[in-house]
Design a protein around this motif. Structure first.
Motif, PDB file in Angstrom:
ATOM      1  N   GLU A 136       7.438  60.721  47.048  1.00  0.00           N
ATOM      2  CA  GLU A 136       7.110  61.065  48.276  1.00  0.00           C
ATOM      3  C   GLU A 136       6.911  59.910  49.303  1.00  0.00           C
ATOM      4  O   GLU A 136       6.987  58.661  48.885  1.00  0.00           O
ATOM      5  CB  GLU A 136       5.133  61.217  48.455  1.00  0.00           C
ATOM      6  N   ASN A 137       7.535  60.196  50.440  1.00  0.00           N
ATOM      7  CA  ASN A 137       7.821  58.746  51.350  1.00  0.00           C
ATOM      8  C   ASN A 137       6.640  58.101  51.541  1.00  0.00           C
ATOM      9  O   ASN A 137       6.718  56.710  51.828  1.00  0.00           O
ATOM     10  CB  ASN A 137       8.330  59.466  52.751  1.00  0.00           C
ATOM     11  N   SER A 138       5.373  58.376  51.716  1.00  0.00           N
ATOM     12  CA  SER A 138       4.396  57.890  51.838  1.00  0.00           C
ATOM     13  C   SER A 138       4.181  56.908  50.490  1.00  0.00           C
ATOM     14  O   SER A 138       3.619  55.684  51.010  1.00  0.00           O
ATOM     15  CB  SER A 138       3.080  58.657  52.030  1.00  0.00           C
ATOM     16  N   LYS A 139       4.306  57.202  49.501  1.00  0.00           N
ATOM     17  CA  LYS A 139       4.313  56.306  48.465  1.00  0.00           C
ATOM     18  C   LYS A 139       5.245  55.263  48.408  1.00  0.00           C
ATOM     19  O   LYS A 139       5.402  54.089  48.018  1.00  0.00           O
ATOM     20  CB  LYS A 139       4.362  57.061  46.928  1.00  0.00           C
ATOM     21  N   LEU A 140       6.551  55.607  48.726  1.00  0.00           N
ATOM     22  CA  LEU A 140       7.868  54.778  49.012  1.00  0.00           C
ATOM     23  C   LEU A 140       7.413  53.427  50.081  1.00  0.00           C
ATOM     24  O   LEU A 140       7.720  52.493  49.693  1.00  0.00           O
ATOM     25  CB  LEU A 140       8.874  55.390  49.561  1.00  0.00           C
ATOM     26  N   SER A 141       6.630  53.846  50.856  1.00  0.00           N
ATOM     27  CA  SER A 141       6.395  52.844  51.989  1.00  0.00           C
ATOM     28  C   SER A 141       5.227  51.850  51.444  1.00  0.00           C
ATOM     29  O   SER A 141       5.033  50.796  51.983  1.00  0.00           O
ATOM     30  CB  SER A 141       5.788  53.532  53.388  1.00  0.00           C
ATOM     31  N   ASP A 142       4.475  52.187  50.265  1.00  0.00           N
ATOM     32  CA  ASP A 142       3.584  51.192  49.816  1.00  0.00           C
ATOM     33  C   ASP A 142       4.148  50.251  49.045  1.00  0.00           C
ATOM     34  O   ASP A 142       3.626  49.103  48.719  1.00  0.00           O
ATOM     35  CB  ASP A 142       2.786  52.231  48.918  1.00  0.00           C
ATOM     36  N   GLY A 149      13.499  48.840  48.661  1.00  0.00           N
ATOM     37  CA  GLY A 149      15.122  48.813  48.722  1.00  0.00           C
ATOM     38  C   GLY A 149      15.900  49.317  47.398  1.00  0.00           C
ATOM     39  O   GLY A 149      16.699  50.024  47.627  1.00  0.00           O
ATOM     40  N   MET A 150      15.396  48.883  46.266  1.00  0.00           N
ATOM     41  CA  MET A 150      15.961  49.110  45.031  1.00  0.00           C
ATOM     42  C   MET A 150      15.672  50.649  44.974  1.00  0.00           C
ATOM     43  O   MET A 150      16.647  51.459  44.592  1.00  0.00           O
ATOM     44  CB  MET A 150      15.359  48.294  43.933  1.00  0.00           C
ATOM     45  N   VAL A 151      14.557  51.011  45.331  1.00  0.00           N
ATOM     46  CA  VAL A 151      14.180  52.520  45.015  1.00  0.00           C
ATOM     47  C   VAL A 151      15.116  53.470  45.912  1.00  0.00           C
ATOM     48  O   VAL A 151      15.648  54.509  45.503  1.00  0.00           O
ATOM     49  CB  VAL A 151      12.729  52.880  45.288  1.00  0.00           C
ATOM     50  N   GLU A 152      15.242  52.982  47.101  1.00  0.00           N
ATOM     51  CA  GLU A 152      15.920  53.820  48.357  1.00  0.00           C
ATOM     52  C   GLU A 152      17.417  53.851  47.679  1.00  0.00           C
ATOM     53  O   GLU A 152      18.085  54.648  47.904  1.00  0.00           O
ATOM     54  CB  GLU A 152      15.773  53.239  49.608  1.00  0.00           C
ATOM     55  N   LYS A 153      18.054  52.778  47.188  1.00  0.00           N
ATOM     56  CA  LYS A 153      19.298  52.545  46.638  1.00  0.00           C
ATOM     57  C   LYS A 153      19.369  53.554  45.356  1.00  0.00           C
ATOM     58  O   LYS A 153      20.463  54.150  45.605  1.00  0.00           O
ATOM     59  CB  LYS A 153      19.648  51.089  46.598  1.00  0.00           C
ATOM     60  N   MET A 154      18.513  53.464  44.621  1.00  0.00           N
ATOM     61  CA  MET A 154      18.752  54.250  43.459  1.00  0.00           C
ATOM     62  C   MET A 154      18.803  55.718  43.957  1.00  0.00           C
ATOM     63  O   MET A 154      19.501  56.551  43.292  1.00  0.00           O
ATOM     64  CB  MET A 154      17.717  54.043  42.557  1.00  0.00           C
ATOM     65  N   MET A 155      17.885  56.188  44.930  1.00  0.00           N
ATOM     66  CA  MET A 155      17.730  57.468  45.305  1.00  0.00           C
ATOM     67  C   MET A 155      19.233  57.917  45.747  1.00  0.00           C
ATOM     68  O   MET A 155      19.716  59.083  46.071  1.00  0.00           O
ATOM     69  CB  MET A 155      16.712  57.828  46.372  1.00  0.00           C
ATOM     70  N   TRP A 156      19.770  56.766  46.937  1.00  0.00           N
ATOM     71  CA  TRP A 156      20.823  57.383  47.523  1.00  0.00           C
ATOM     72  C   TRP A 156      22.075  57.469  46.593  1.00  0.00           C
ATOM     73  O   TRP A 156      22.859  58.324  46.748  1.00  0.00           O
ATOM     74  CB  TRP A 156      21.128  56.126  48.557  1.00  0.00           C
ATOM     75  N   ASP A 157      22.310  56.673  45.677  1.00  0.00           N
ATOM     76  CA  ASP A 157      23.366  56.654  44.568  1.00  0.00           C
ATOM     77  C   ASP A 157      23.034  57.993  43.984  1.00  0.00           C
ATOM     78  O   ASP A 157      23.830  58.633  43.586  1.00  0.00           O
ATOM     79  CB  ASP A 157      22.891  55.514  43.494  1.00  0.00           C
ATOM     80  N   GLN A 158      21.947  58.419  43.522  1.00  0.00           N
ATOM     81  CA  GLN A 158      21.353  59.781  42.954  1.00  0.00           C
ATOM     82  C   GLN A 158      22.190  60.922  43.618  1.00  0.00           C
ATOM     83  O   GLN A 158      22.776  61.906  43.152  1.00  0.00           O
ATOM     84  CB  GLN A 158      20.147  59.765  42.462  1.00  0.00           C
ATOM     85  N   ARG A 159      21.595  60.839  45.066  1.00  0.00           N
ATOM     86  CA  ARG A 159      22.177  61.880  45.830  1.00  0.00           C
ATOM     87  C   ARG A 159      23.854  62.028  45.937  1.00  0.00           C
ATOM     88  O   ARG A 159      24.404  63.025  46.014  1.00  0.00           O
ATOM     89  CB  ARG A 159      21.501  61.809  47.273  1.00  0.00           C
ATOM     90  N   GLN A 160      24.330  60.721  45.966  1.00  0.00           N
ATOM     91  CA  GLN A 160      25.923  60.601  45.826  1.00  0.00           C
ATOM     92  C   GLN A 160      26.552  61.400  44.648  1.00  0.00           C
ATOM     93  O   GLN A 160      27.650  62.062  44.782  1.00  0.00           O
ATOM     94  CB  GLN A 160      26.265  59.252  46.265  1.00  0.00           C
TER      95      GLN A 160
END
Length: 195
Positions: A136-142, A149-160
């Motif tokens: 959930e984005n709300s949890k990411l903002s926590d 940054g690491m989690v967002e990169k992992m998510m971006w890499d997974q989508r790629q």
């Protein structure tokens, strides 16, 4: 000419395979005597308990690597080793009364490693596909800046990867190779392999 069967599945085949895997996973999880959810840092587990029972009627033991939760004199609701360690001092359980008159055992587990998704609560339980988890984005903002940054990169890499496109590391290597090729047009890169 024979058809090449090693090619990756089409988008519709991938969608069907994902739907079948999700249905199988949901059916496996539905057979468990408890329900569970997780965030990147915590795991919550709930199990229905008869309304006439009290906390003293339960046995709940949580260690760094194992869990046992049961109604005394009955088979365990959950028992076994965790796939990863938890912080027992930051974990707890409660017995809550529901509006329906029944009760619910609620167990909150604090993961030691706040950067990994668990495939199951105990290693003997059926696994879920952690690659399909969308936080959930709300949890990411926590999360703090570096962790987020690491989690967002992992998510971006997974989508790629899912789209068959290069991950951030692969893209970086390709960009370096392109820059080198431009700086050295005299070299032949036709047989260059990226790994």
């Amino acid at each position: 000419m024979a058809e090449d069967r090693t090619s990756s599945p089409t988008p519709s085949e991938r969608k069907r395979n994902d739907a079948e895997a999700a249905a199988k996973e949901a059916a496996e999880q539905a057979t468990l005597p408890y329900k569970w959810t997780q965030t990147i840092s915590d795991l919550e587990l709930t199990a229905p308990i008869p309304g006439n029972l009290k906390g003293r009627d339960l046995q709940v033991t949580i260690t760094k690597t194992t869990i046992l939760a049961k109604i005394k004199g009955q088979d365990p609701i959950i028992e076994g080793p965790f796939p990863h360690q938890i912080a027992p001092d930051d974990s707890a359980w409660t017995l809550e009364t529901l509006s329906s008159g029944g009760k619910e055992l609620s167990i909150s587990l604090s993961k030691s490693n706040k950067m990994e998704w668990w495939p199951h609560v105990v290693t003997s339980a059926p696994k879920i596909d952690t690659a399909k988890i969308v936080p959930e984005n709300s949890k990411l903002s926590d999360l703090d800046g570096e962790t987020r940054g690491m989690v967002e990169k992992m998510m971006w890499d997974q989508r790629q990867k899912e789209m068959g496109k290069p991950t951030s590391e692969e893209q970086k290597k390709q960009d370096i190779l392109k820059k080198f090729q431009l700086q050295h047009p005299e070299m032949d890169f036709s047989n260059a392999k990226m790994s």
